[in-house]
Design an enzyme around this catalytic site. Structure first.
Site, PDB file in Angstrom:
ATOM      1  N   ASP A  13      81.350  53.748  84.826  1.00 32.54           N
ATOM      2  CA  ASP A  13      81.991  54.808  84.030  1.00 32.54           C
ATOM      3  C   ASP A  13      82.963  54.248  82.994  1.00 32.54           C
ATOM      4  OD1 ASP A  13      80.686  56.639  85.764  1.00 32.54           O
ATOM      5  OD2 ASP A  13      82.291  56.327  87.215  1.00 32.54           O
ATOM      6  N   LYS A  16      79.887  52.908  78.683  1.00 28.21           N
ATOM      7  CA  LYS A  16      78.797  52.093  78.138  1.00 28.21           C
ATOM      8  C   LYS A  16      77.928  52.876  77.161  1.00 28.21           C
ATOM      9  CE  LYS A  16      77.728  51.162  82.432  1.00 28.21           C
ATOM     10  NZ  LYS A  16      78.946  51.460  83.180  1.00 28.21           N
ATOM     11  N   GLY A  40      75.169  57.672  84.445  1.00 26.59           N
ATOM     12  CA  GLY A  40      75.387  58.807  83.553  1.00 26.59           C
ATOM     13  C   GLY A  40      76.067  58.275  82.308  1.00 26.59           C
ATOM     14  N   HIS A  41      75.289  57.995  81.260  1.00 26.09           N
ATOM     15  CA  HIS A  41      75.858  57.413  80.045  1.00 26.09           C
ATOM     16  C   HIS A  41      76.074  58.512  79.011  1.00 26.09           C
ATOM     17  CE1 HIS A  41      74.336  53.128  81.210  1.00 26.09           C
ATOM     18  NE2 HIS A  41      75.198  53.646  82.049  1.00 26.09           N
ATOM     19  N   GLN A 222      76.146  51.203  85.933  1.00 28.15           N
ATOM     20  CA  GLN A 222      77.188  51.011  86.968  1.00 28.15           C
ATOM     21  C   GLN A 222      78.171  49.940  86.471  1.00 28.15           C
ATOM     22  OE1 GLN A 222      73.667  51.070  88.371  1.00 28.15           O
ATOM     23  NE2 GLN A 222      74.131  53.212  88.071  1.00 28.15           N
TER      24      GLN A 222
HETATM   25  P1  IMP Z   1      74.286  54.734  94.668  1.00 25.00           P
HETATM   26  O1  IMP Z   1      73.978  53.652  93.686  1.00 25.00           O
HETATM   27  O2  IMP Z   1      73.972  56.103  94.148  1.00 25.00           O
HETATM   28  O3  IMP Z   1      73.704  54.492  96.004  1.00 25.00           O
HETATM   29  O4  IMP Z   1      75.884  54.714  94.890  1.00 25.00           O
HETATM   30  C1  IMP Z   1      76.534  53.575  95.442  1.00 25.00           C
HETATM   31  C2  IMP Z   1      77.979  53.523  94.963  1.00 25.00           C
HETATM   32  O5  IMP Z   1      77.984  53.259  93.560  1.00 25.00           O
HETATM   33  C3  IMP Z   1      78.764  54.823  95.131  1.00 25.00           C
HETATM   34  O6  IMP Z   1      80.121  54.493  95.338  1.00 25.00           O
HETATM   35  C4  IMP Z   1      78.623  55.502  93.782  1.00 25.00           C
HETATM   36  O7  IMP Z   1      79.678  56.386  93.517  1.00 25.00           O
HETATM   37  C5  IMP Z   1      78.657  54.306  92.870  1.00 25.00           C
HETATM   38  N1  IMP Z   1      77.902  54.529  91.628  1.00 25.00           N
HETATM   39  C6  IMP Z   1      76.559  54.555  91.471  1.00 25.00           C
HETATM   40  N2  IMP Z   1      76.243  54.748  90.194  1.00 25.00           N
HETATM   41  C7  IMP Z   1      77.386  54.841  89.519  1.00 25.00           C
HETATM   42  C8  IMP Z   1      77.715  55.017  88.132  1.00 25.00           C
HETATM   43  O8  IMP Z   1      76.844  55.090  87.252  1.00 25.00           O
HETATM   44  N3  IMP Z   1      79.036  55.081  87.820  1.00 25.00           N
HETATM   45  C9  IMP Z   1      79.998  54.925  88.758  1.00 25.00           C
HETATM   46  N4  IMP Z   1      79.751  54.744  90.060  1.00 25.00           N
HETATM   47  C10 IMP Z   1      78.449  54.703  90.435  1.00 25.00           C
END
Ligand code: IMP
Length: 426
Positions: A13, A16, A40-41, A222
């Site tokens: 977040d 990007k 979520g970009h 991420q």
């Molecule tokens: P998952 O990748 O959905 O399994 O989530 C694993 C961890 O990464 C969790 O703490 C999510 O909140 C975090 N996470 C996954 N994708 C994002 C992102 O795009 N932005 C911020 N945190 C993320």
């Protein structure tokens, strides 16, 4: 022949989407190399605000080719909905989007398994976005996953059923309610939709582009502190979010890597569980969340907020080989008369360090702060020379500590609210 990489240095977040969109005109190709619909970009320009999940952020630029690389996990249902949401902008998505046949498919049972796994973890849950990311990467590594190229096979349905049967066997032991017939028909409809797009051998495509002199921007998702190897394991995502992930996630050799743009917020945020040494569990944290509109763009969850953390930024810079830093959301800190910068950690045994300890999870880290004066004014419409002295001091303090130049400062969400401090790389 170069491939520049742009990635987040914190817990995701960082902004990007905005930066890829700003930099995209300088590149022929924008390529996503890992992650999936958990991302979520957000892009904002000309009064438009749009969130992309799986589609690369170069899609709004007519001349940019966009690639979903082999390292991505792609959910055809989310893909269909994303493409439908883009229709109102009259973009030529079918011509400008290329999808690797080697990208892994997220099937509906992956989302159900994600729910089941999180539920089973109880108080130790990861805080997953529940988009099926972990289970689909598990199937990839377990050598039983389905890939985008499989949708072209005549026996795709048979392959799908084989995998679904394995998943249903596991789900039998969990208390998750679903209707597979409905999910399957939705999935197959989305797969038929996906087949209309350019499904390609993207490693050949990208290497041919490089040979022909094209420039490529690899768009990370991420953040580095959520990397499966280097993040705060197990509170991480399931892919390599770091620079090396761009090589394996696109099939481009390390010798082609040029600039590595490391994006960070002027403060820190995190969604989901896991260590966050500088987290503010007080009204300052609340104010940061409100001012920065810190709510997840994929899940809507409130983000945890805190001061900037230099030990973890130094770690990310080291792992990624960052050559330029881009500082986002400087405007959010305008509300604070004084700003704290975490320069070191104090561990429970009294050790003071600027390294991220292995025992992040169980270690009680106390951040050691340097406090600086805030700028307490709006940054709206300012150019570099007009930036308040206190903000310039903040930036210079960070550059000295992090030993990498900050080449861009973002002062608001719109494309136009961007200050380029150095000449952009050619
Ligand atoms: P998952 O990748 O959905 O399994 O989530 C694993 C961890 O990464 C969790 O703490 C999510 O909140 C975090 N996470 C996954 N994708 C994002 C992102 O795009 N932005 C911020 N945190 C993320």
């Amino acid at each position: 022949m170069k491939l520049d990489v742009l990635l987040g240095l914190q817990w995701g977040d960082e902004g990007k989407g905005k930066i890829v969109d700003v930099l995209a005109p300088g590149y022929d190709v924008v390529a996503r190399f890992q992650g999936g619909p958990n991302a979520g970009h957000t892009l904002e320009f000309d009064g438009i605000k749009h969130v992309l999940h799986q589609i690369p952020s170069g899609i709004f630029r007519a001349k940019t080719k966009n690639v979903i690389g082999n390292g991505v996990v792609l959910d055809p249902i989310v893909f269909k909905s994303e493409i439908e949401k883009l229709q109102k902008y009259n973009l030529d998505v079918k011509s400008n989007l290329y999808i690797s046949k080697k990208a892994t498919l997220i099937i509906p049972t992956h989302r159900l398994l994600d729910q089941a796994q999180e539920k089973a973890k109880g108080v130790n849950k990861i805080g997953s976005t529940l988009k099926g990311i972990g289970p689909s990467y598990q199937d990839k590594i377990g050598r039983q996953g389905l890939r985008v190229g499989d949708v072209l096979a005549e026996n795709f349905k048979m392959k799908l059923h084989k995998l679904v049967d394995l998943h249903l066997e596991i789900l039998k032991h969990h208390d998750i309610v679903f209707n597979w017939t409905e999910l399957e028909s939705q999935f197959l409809e989305a797969v038929a939709f996906l087949k209309q797009f350019k499904l390609i051998d993207s490693e050949y495509f990208l290497n041919h582009e490089l040979k022909a002199g094209a420039s490529i921007l690899a768009e990370g998702a991420q953040g580095s502190l959520l990397d499966i190897d280097f993040g705060s394991y197990p509170f991480v995502t399931s892919s390599n979010t770091v620079t090396a992930g761009a090589c394996t996630g696109l099939g481009v050799a390390p010798c082609h890597i040029g600039e590595v743009f490391g994006i960070f917020k002027a403060y820190s945020t995190r969604v989901g569980s896991g260590p966050f040494p500088t987290e503010l569990l007080n009204e300052e944290g609340e104010a940061m969340r409100k001012e920065g509109k810190e709510f997840g763009s994929t899940t809507g969850r409130p983000r945890r907020c805190g001061w900037i953390d230099l030990p973890s930024l130094k770690y990310s810079i080291m792992i990624n080989g960052v050559t330029q830093l881009l500082m986002m959301k400087a405007d959010v800190l305008s509300i604070f008369p004084a700003i704290k910068i975490c320069t070191q950690y104090k561990l429970s045994n009294g050790t003071v360090t600027d390294q991220v300890p292995y025992e992040q999870i169980n270690e009680n880290i106390t951040p050691i702060y340097v406090e600086v004066k805030g700028w307490s004014c709006s940054l709206k419409g300012l150019v570099e020379a007009e930036l308040p002295k206190e903000l310039q001091n903040y930036v210079e303090f960070l550059e000295r500590s992090l030993e990498v130049p900050i080449s861009l400062i973002s002062t608001g969400p719109d494309r136009s609210e961007t200050i380029h401090r150095l000449k952009q790389p050619a």
